[in-house]
Design a protein around this motif. Structure first.
Motif, PDB file in Angstrom:
ATOM      1  N   MET A   1      -8.003  -0.943   1.361  1.00 42.34           N
ATOM      2  CA  MET A   1      -8.382  -0.367   0.288  1.00 42.34           C
ATOM      3  C   MET A   1      -9.725  -0.411   0.033  1.00 42.34           C
ATOM      4  O   MET A   1     -10.524  -1.470   0.351  1.00 42.34           O
ATOM      5  CB  MET A   1      -7.610  -1.026  -0.831  1.00 42.34           C
TER       6      MET A   1
ATOM      7  N   LEU B   1      -7.273   4.675  -0.404  1.00 38.10           N
ATOM      8  CA  LEU B   1      -6.622   4.027   0.871  1.00 38.10           C
ATOM      9  C   LEU B   1      -7.693   4.526   2.210  1.00 38.10           C
ATOM     10  O   LEU B   1      -7.887   5.926   1.968  1.00 38.10           O
ATOM     11  CB  LEU B   1      -5.226   4.514   1.136  1.00 38.10           C
TER      12      LEU B   1
ATOM     13  N   PRO C   1      -0.830   3.974  -2.744  1.00 36.42           N
ATOM     14  CA  PRO C   1      -2.168   4.566  -2.245  1.00 36.42           C
ATOM     15  C   PRO C   1      -1.514   5.564  -0.883  1.00 36.42           C
ATOM     16  O   PRO C   1      -2.374   6.603  -0.798  1.00 36.42           O
ATOM     17  CB  PRO C   1      -3.097   3.462  -1.814  1.00 36.42           C
TER      18      PRO C   1
ATOM     19  N   SER D   1     -10.133   2.215  -6.238  1.00 40.19           N
ATOM     20  CA  SER D   1     -10.084   2.065  -4.702  1.00 40.19           C
ATOM     21  C   SER D   1      -9.353   3.194  -4.218  1.00 40.19           C
ATOM     22  O   SER D   1      -8.555   3.791  -4.891  1.00 40.19           O
ATOM     23  CB  SER D   1      -9.588   0.749  -4.179  1.00 40.19           C
TER      24      SER D   1
ATOM     25  N   GLY E   1       0.684  -1.100   0.087  1.00 35.42           N
ATOM     26  CA  GLY E   1      -0.001   0.135  -0.035  1.00 35.42           C
ATOM     27  C   GLY E   1       0.939   1.361  -0.005  1.00 35.42           C
ATOM     28  O   GLY E   1       0.328   2.380   0.433  1.00 35.42           O
TER      29      GLY E   1
ATOM     30  N   HIS F   1      -1.279  -2.526   6.283  1.00 38.45           N
ATOM     31  CA  HIS F   1      -2.182  -2.633   5.362  1.00 38.45           C
ATOM     32  C   HIS F   1      -2.994  -3.702   5.079  1.00 38.45           C
ATOM     33  O   HIS F   1      -2.647  -4.670   5.627  1.00 38.45           O
ATOM     34  CB  HIS F   1      -1.575  -2.280   4.202  1.00 38.45           C
TER      35      HIS F   1
END
Length: 393
Positions: free
Chosen positions: A255, A369, A78, A367, A75, A224
């Motif tokens: 996400m 975060l 993001p 998507s 992640g 994440h």
């Protein structure tokens, strides 16, 4: 080459070697030797920086590093976007520095998502030189000589795109934990909650880029895909992190699927409910395919199948034929045409390649975060950490 990458990845994330094939087990001695060489190179490089043989550059603005200790799927990008949005909405123009793997798919995605924001993106291996170029072109705001910078970071304040915000006020370093040539004000460590450290070996035998004691350098740890991990496992992971770094603040992220875009028109939007009761084939070349597939299953598709490649894999026409074959098998099995779902990163790597699948509907899952509240560890407390630590030299 793709088969070898998959074999190495399978070895890296398998704890019990008895579950590996004979061919996979035969690779372990070679990978172990390569890992020993990597460990030696890592130790020498660290020593060179420690004794000043390699130069550490200090940039004239605060630097936030977002990195990890393992291969992809943590992640990082993001989170870089999340931080850049927060800074931009606070009136601070950030410069994102990214290496630009595999044609710069992550940089392309960041540019699309942050379009219209006062955010600059520099791509390349020599990030100090790239930063210098952007400072020369746009100028910078010295946060240590003006209270205006701190005023802009008041939580909840929306400043907008004021012309003065074109001067760079901060740098966000994408995949920066092993990029030791730049000094940083804040080190954010991203951790994939689904895979953690794999077999705990250094690359290439395992997924670790550094030994686990590098956790001590982290100013904040972010777990994440926490929404896909059981509550007990989250507790166990947190205890494990505290054993290495007792004081590190730990945040949970996920996400959050927003909508689908047609790959033929990336600006189009389809609701998540559009795939309810559909037959879906998830195609990905990312670091955490499991999280992508689990996310699709939660959306409510009737049946979800998968076809995955190594992270940053550049799709070829032969790959498209493999996907076509899988789609025909699904169509024969269920009597209806399946839908292909790809990630945005896969789309941005090469949008044109998906024309080879023009007889099927191909959608990109979009998507963003989100920070999962856990006690006092909330989105606001994370932003407060950014504000406080960024202003310290």
């Amino acid at each position: 080459m793709e088969k070898l990458r998959k074999a190495v990845s399978e070895i890296a994330y398998t704890q019990d070697h008895t579950k590996l094939t004979h061919l996979h087990r035969s690779l372990i001695p070679v990978l172990s030797f390569a890992s020993s060489l990597y460990r030696l190179a890592l130790s020498l490089r660290r020593s060179f920086y420690h004794y000043g043989l390699f130069t550490k550059h200090r940039l004239p603005v605060p630097v936030i590093s977002v990195g990890n200790l393992t291969w992809g799927g943590n992640g990082k990008t993001p989170m870089v976007e999340f931080i850049a949005r927060f800074l931009a909405d606070s009136g601070i123009s950030p410069l994102i520095l990214t290496r630009g793997y595999a044609g710069g798919d992550e940089a392309k995605m960041l540019r699309r998502h942050l379009l219209g924001k006062p955010v600059k993106i520099g791509v390349g291996a020599n990030r100090a030189a790239i930063a210098a170029h952007f400072f020369e072109k746009y100028g910078y705001v010295d946060p240590y000589s003006t209270s205006k910078f701190a005023d802009g970071l008041n939580l909840g304040q929306k400043v907008g795109n004021h012309p003065s915000s074109q001067k760079i006020g901060a740098v966000v370093l994408d995949d920066g934990m092993q990029h030791w040539s730049l000094q940083r004000n804040l080190e954010i460590l991203m951790i994939n909650g689904l895979t953690l450290w794999g077999n705990c070996h250094l690359t290439p035998r395992g997924p670790l880029r550094e030994p686990l004691n590098a956790l001590r350098r982290a100013d904040a740890a972010v777990l994440h895909h926490a929404d896909l991990v059981s509550g007990q496992k989250l507790i166990d992971i947190e205890l494990m992190l505290r054993e290495v770094n007792k004081s590190v603040p730990i945040f949970f992220t996920k996400m959050d699927p927003c909508f689908f875009s047609d790959v033929g028109n990336v600006n189009s939007r389809k609701p998540l409910t559009a795939l309810s009761n559909s037959i879906v084939l998830c195609v990905s070349a990312i670091g955490s395919a499991d999280a992508f597939v689990k996310g699709m299953e939660k959306i409510g598709a009737f049946y979800v199948d998968r076809l995955e490649f190594s992270d940053h894999h550049i799709f070829q026409p032969k790959d498209m034929e493999m996907i076509r074959k899988k789609l025909r098998e699904l169509e024969d099995a269920f009597g209806s045409k399946p839908v292909v779902i790809v990630t945005e990163k896969d789309y941005d790597r090469d949008p044109g390649i998906f024309k080879h699948l023009d007889h099927y509907e191909i959608l990109a899952l979009c998507s963003e975060l989100k920070i999962i509240p856990c006690g006092e560890r909330t989105e606001d407390s994370f932003k407060k950490l950014l504000k406080e630590r960024k202003l310290t030299r």
